[in-house]
Write an enzyme that holds these catalytic residues in place. Sequence first.
Site, PDB file in Angstrom:
ATOM      1  CG  ASN A   9      24.703  41.330  31.319  1.00  0.00           C
ATOM      2  OD1 ASN A   9      24.857  42.241  30.498  1.00  0.00           O
ATOM      3  ND2 ASN A   9      25.507  41.152  32.373  1.00  0.00           N
ATOM      4  CE  LYS A  11      28.164  38.878  31.131  1.00  0.00           C
ATOM      5  NZ  LYS A  11      29.058  37.979  31.826  1.00  0.00           N
ATOM      6  CG  HIS A  97      27.616  41.950  36.063  1.00  0.00           C
ATOM      7  ND1 HIS A  97      28.887  41.449  35.849  1.00  0.00           N
ATOM      8  CD2 HIS A  97      26.750  41.029  35.601  1.00  0.00           C
ATOM      9  CE1 HIS A  97      28.773  40.267  35.260  1.00  0.00           C
ATOM     10  NE2 HIS A  97      27.498  39.990  35.094  1.00  0.00           N
ATOM     11  CD  GLU A  99      31.269  40.434  33.258  1.00  0.00           C
ATOM     12  OE1 GLU A  99      30.573  41.219  32.605  1.00  0.00           O
ATOM     13  OE2 GLU A  99      31.203  39.188  33.140  1.00  0.00           O
ATOM     14  CD  GLU A 169      25.071  37.300  37.173  1.00  0.00           C
ATOM     15  OE1 GLU A 169      24.505  36.791  36.197  1.00  0.00           O
ATOM     16  OE2 GLU A 169      25.846  38.272  37.078  1.00  0.00           O
ATOM     17  N   GLY A 175      30.958  33.038  32.782  1.00  0.00           N
ATOM     18  CA  GLY A 175      31.762  32.942  31.564  1.00  0.00           C
ATOM     19  C   GLY A 175      32.794  31.835  31.602  1.00  0.00           C
ATOM     20  CB  SER A 215      28.164  28.805  33.042  1.00  0.00           C
ATOM     21  OG  SER A 215      29.429  29.465  32.937  1.00  0.00           O
TER      22      SER A 215
END
Length: 256
Positions: A9, A11, A97, A99, A169, A175, A215
């Site tokens: 991904n 991003k 996701h 985010e 996730e 991150g 990560s």
Amino acid sequence: MRQKVIAGNWKMYKTIPEALRLVNQLRKKLEAQPPRRTRVIVCPPFTALAPVHEALQGSNIGLGAQNIFWEEEGAYTGEISAAMVKSTGAKYVIIGHSERRRYFHEEEAIINKKIKIALKNKLKVIHCIGESLEEREQGLTMEVVSNQVEWDLKDLTPQDLKNIIIAYEPVWAIGTGKTATPEQAEEVHSFLRDILDALFDKGAGKGMTILYGGSVKPENAASLLSQPDIDGALVGGACLKADSFFKIIQASEKVG
Ligand code: 13P
């Protein structure tokens, strides 16, 4: 037997020239050492989808988008439809996701609509779920992920599941450099298979490809991927360099 999948991904990284440089480097590495058991997918930003598709002609690398809108078409300034994504040559789309849940307030009902429109347009879905740190600390992890699976996948059939990959996730691992331990991830993955059996039919869980994300790096990939219920990884930061992404693919090949 479920196939291993390593998906990247990207991003909001990489202009078109940067994207082409990255996929060309990756392609070269994969052609020198072709993966035998691992499906590789890259998910660049919308702007790079068509050029990356062109650059990937004749390779086995799959292409996916990171989002779509939930309607077929219409007056939705700035949005991108499933058909538009499909027309770039992409075959996959990431939906749900954390985010997007966090910054764009995407709730289960929205994610459910997006998954349905993706499937209707014959895009395969990489469906992301996962708990926040607060939820984990309160012991709510299993409740959170089972609610996400139940409501995000509402009204879908066992047949639909064949076109969905789940990515677990944990939000606190994205991150942050803090990876879930292989045992923590395995516990959730195995639980997700039970939930899928209960919500769909017996065997639904066993058939589902479930990736871990958060990560994932060349250094920790092998220990995560060797867990029995972890079928691969959805990689963020480490997929932005061909070298580290390739090392994760190699780790998958070794344990596969
Ligand atoms: P990182 O690998 O950078 O933690 O990102 C994971 C992720 O969000 C993939 O979708």
